[in-house]
Design a protein around this motif. Structure first.
Motif, PDB file in Angstrom:
ATOM      1  N   PRO A 105     -56.770  -2.455   2.696  1.00 39.49           N
ATOM      2  CA  PRO A 105     -55.389  -2.209   0.973  1.00 39.49           C
ATOM      3  C   PRO A 105     -55.182  -0.713   1.174  1.00 39.49           C
ATOM      4  N   SER A 106     -56.274   0.079   1.261  1.00 38.96           N
ATOM      5  CA  SER A 106     -56.298   2.006   1.034  1.00 38.96           C
ATOM      6  C   SER A 106     -55.302   2.699   1.740  1.00 38.96           C
ATOM      7  N   THR A 107     -55.962   1.837   3.075  1.00 40.76           N
ATOM      8  CA  THR A 107     -54.772   2.311   4.312  1.00 40.76           C
ATOM      9  C   THR A 107     -53.460   1.519   4.532  1.00 40.76           C
ATOM     10  N   LEU A 108     -53.165   1.183   4.229  1.00 43.72           N
ATOM     11  CA  LEU A 108     -51.593   0.375   4.109  1.00 43.72           C
ATOM     12  C   LEU A 108     -50.940   1.116   3.056  1.00 43.72           C
ATOM     13  N   ALA A 109     -51.741   1.866   2.270  1.00 46.49           N
ATOM     14  CA  ALA A 109     -50.581   1.428   1.291  1.00 46.49           C
ATOM     15  C   ALA A 109     -50.580   2.800   1.695  1.00 46.49           C
ATOM     16  N   LEU A 110     -51.445   3.579   1.570  1.00 46.03           N
ATOM     17  CA  LEU A 110     -51.313   5.109   2.585  1.00 46.03           C
ATOM     18  C   LEU A 110     -50.543   5.240   3.509  1.00 46.03           C
ATOM     19  N   ALA A 111     -50.471   3.880   4.303  1.00 44.29           N
ATOM     20  CA  ALA A 111     -49.157   4.166   5.537  1.00 44.29           C
ATOM     21  C   ALA A 111     -48.227   3.732   4.703  1.00 44.29           C
ATOM     22  N   ALA A 112     -47.992   3.011   4.035  1.00 48.49           N
ATOM     23  CA  ALA A 112     -46.898   2.144   4.408  1.00 48.49           C
ATOM     24  C   ALA A 112     -45.630   3.667   2.800  1.00 48.49           C
ATOM     25  N   SER A 113     -46.941   4.469   1.498  1.00 51.32           N
ATOM     26  CA  SER A 113     -46.633   5.310   0.567  1.00 51.32           C
ATOM     27  C   SER A 113     -45.686   6.751   1.652  1.00 51.32           C
ATOM     28  N   ILE A 261     -59.284  14.318   4.563  1.00 49.26           N
ATOM     29  CA  ILE A 261     -59.055  15.578   4.147  1.00 49.26           C
ATOM     30  C   ILE A 261     -59.094  15.383   2.891  1.00 49.26           C
ATOM     31  N   PHE A 262     -58.739  14.379   2.519  1.00 46.22           N
ATOM     32  CA  PHE A 262     -57.991  13.977   0.722  1.00 46.22           C
ATOM     33  C   PHE A 262     -59.653  13.523   0.301  1.00 46.22           C
ATOM     34  N   GLY A 263     -60.569  12.594   1.461  1.00 49.84           N
ATOM     35  CA  GLY A 263     -61.730  12.048   0.421  1.00 49.84           C
ATOM     36  C   GLY A 263     -61.424  10.627   0.006  1.00 49.84           C
ATOM     37  N   ARG A 264     -60.242   9.850   0.862  1.00 50.86           N
ATOM     38  CA  ARG A 264     -60.549   8.630   0.216  1.00 50.86           C
ATOM     39  C   ARG A 264     -61.180   7.533   1.483  1.00 50.86           C
ATOM     40  N   THR A 265     -61.195   6.320   0.944  1.00 46.89           N
ATOM     41  CA  THR A 265     -62.269   5.139   1.829  1.00 46.89           C
ATOM     42  C   THR A 265     -60.362   4.688   2.431  1.00 46.89           C
ATOM     43  N   GLY A 266     -61.565   4.639   3.370  1.00 43.61           N
ATOM     44  CA  GLY A 266     -60.045   3.507   3.724  1.00 43.61           C
ATOM     45  C   GLY A 266     -60.938   2.907   6.208  1.00 43.61           C
ATOM     46  N   VAL A 267     -59.478   3.334   6.443  1.00 41.65           N
ATOM     47  CA  VAL A 267     -60.281   2.324   7.437  1.00 41.65           C
ATOM     48  C   VAL A 267     -60.508   4.472   8.453  1.00 41.65           C
ATOM     49  N   GLY A 268     -60.197   5.037   7.836  1.00 42.90           N
ATOM     50  CA  GLY A 268     -60.477   6.019   8.427  1.00 42.90           C
ATOM     51  C   GLY A 268     -62.058   6.622   8.853  1.00 42.90           C
ATOM     52  N   SER A 269     -62.443   6.765   7.446  1.00 38.70           N
ATOM     53  CA  SER A 269     -64.199   6.853   6.678  1.00 38.70           C
ATOM     54  C   SER A 269     -64.817   5.834   7.879  1.00 38.70           C
ATOM     55  N   LEU A 270     -64.206   4.295   7.359  1.00 39.50           N
ATOM     56  CA  LEU A 270     -65.037   3.195   8.687  1.00 39.50           C
ATOM     57  C   LEU A 270     -65.188   3.717  10.035  1.00 39.50           C
TER      58      LEU A 270
END
Length: 329
Positions: A105-113, A261-270
């Motif tokens: 959900p966090s990654t989708l929210a970022l990609a959609a935004s 870079i922004f320290g978000r928890t998403g697919v990237g951190s996984l």
């Protein structure tokens, strides 16, 4: 009726091609991961700090099927993937589907935004290039897409953090999921994507504005803004569908960097944790799901294109006549 039948055949053919691409992507990912040097299970279980005996190691290896030939492992993994079973993480011992569901959900929210930011920027630049007089910087606006493409997203992200977080205090770096932090992360991710969309849109608008119907509309007193909205925008926007579909992969890949870079928890951190710990089931699942998303979005674009543009025939053109079918992505 004939066109409907042709469209259904075209949709079936594209659906079969998409399924084949997903299967090939899964097999390719499995083979690449399988030939990587090092055995993550052996590396972990044989660590003296963990204290496993040889019998316990053999039992765990047999449980994950790692003592089977690669072909057998591939078949078992593929059949599990087709029924939605993504396996169990080698490190956390949690279902991979649960780990992915927690961060998607966090990654989708970022990609959609980011996609929304990209489209707003692209359409705004394209509109200004058609309506702003040359003496007011139209040439500068036409150069913006090239500038956006030349600056990497991570550089934009670092600049945004420096200015809006550290200097202006508009958002906090220790709260990366706040609305402002998400917005600026989306801006950093969306700027390069907006350049590609703007380039295609400006080219389309320039072409359509030179057509006879546009000259006739102007001669009848139609204002530039109404001409843009009623006559130029729709035919110029059709190639944007293709570009947006192709940028999905860029959005997903860029999201992994921007999240870091922004320290978000998403697919990237996984993915970052999985690579560092050689958690192969998680890596296999993330890469396969990314391939599924990319293929599905491009499939939808291919299916939508003939409906938006009647000139595009879903079936190949007769011999001697040029086909207008959109190239398969």
């Amino acid at each position: 009726m004939r066109r409907s039948t042709s469209y259904l055949r075209y949709a079936g053919r594209r659906l079969a091609q998409a399924a084949a691409v997903v299967l090939l992507a899964y097999v390719f990912t499995f083979v690449v991961i399988s030939v990587l040097p090092g055995d993550p299970v052996t590396n972990t279980l044989r660590n003296p700090e963990n204290g496993f005996t040889e019998e316990e190691i053999a039992r765990i290896v047999a449980y994950y099927g790692l003592d089977q030939p690669v072909v057998v492992q591939l078949w078992q993994s593929l059949t599990h993937f087709l029924v939605g079973d993504l396996g169990v993480s080698l490190r956390s011992n949690l279902p991979v589907a649960r780990l992915v569901a927690e961060v998607v959900p966090s990654t989708l929210a970022l990609a959609a935004s980011a996609l929304a930011v990209a489209l707003i920027l692209a359409f705004g630049i394209a509109y200004a290039t058609q309506n702003l007089p040359r003496r007011y910087g139209q040439g500068l606006l036409r150069a913006l897409p090239s500038l956006f493409l030349s600056v990497p997203a991570f550089v934009v992200g670092l600049l945004l953090i420096q200015v809006f977080a550290f200097q202006l205090g508009l958002f906090s770096v220790i709260d990366p999921d706040s609305a402002w932090a998400t917005f600026f992360a989306a801006v950093a991710l969306g700027i390069p994507v907006s350049a590609q969309v703007a380039e295609v849109l400006i080219t389309g608008l320039d072409h359509e504005s030179r057509q006879e119907y546009a000259a006739v509309a102007r001669s009848r007193g139609l204002g530039q803004a109404r001409l843009f909205a009623k006559h130029l925008l729709k035919p110029s926007s059709l190639p944007v569908v293709t570009v947006v579909a192709l940028t999905v992969g860029e959005l997903l890949g860029g999201a992994l960097i921007i999240e870091t870079i922004f320290g978000r928890t998403g697919v990237g951190s996984l993915v970052q944790r999985s690579v560092s710990t050689q958690d192969l089931p998680v890596l296999q699942a993330v890469v396969s799901l990314a391939a599924v998303v990319f293929v599905v979005v491009n499939l939808l674009a291919d299916l939508l294109y003939p409906l938006l543009d009647p000139r595009v025939r879903p079936e190949p053109a007769p011999e001697g006549r040029p086909a207008l079918e959109r190239s398969a992505s």
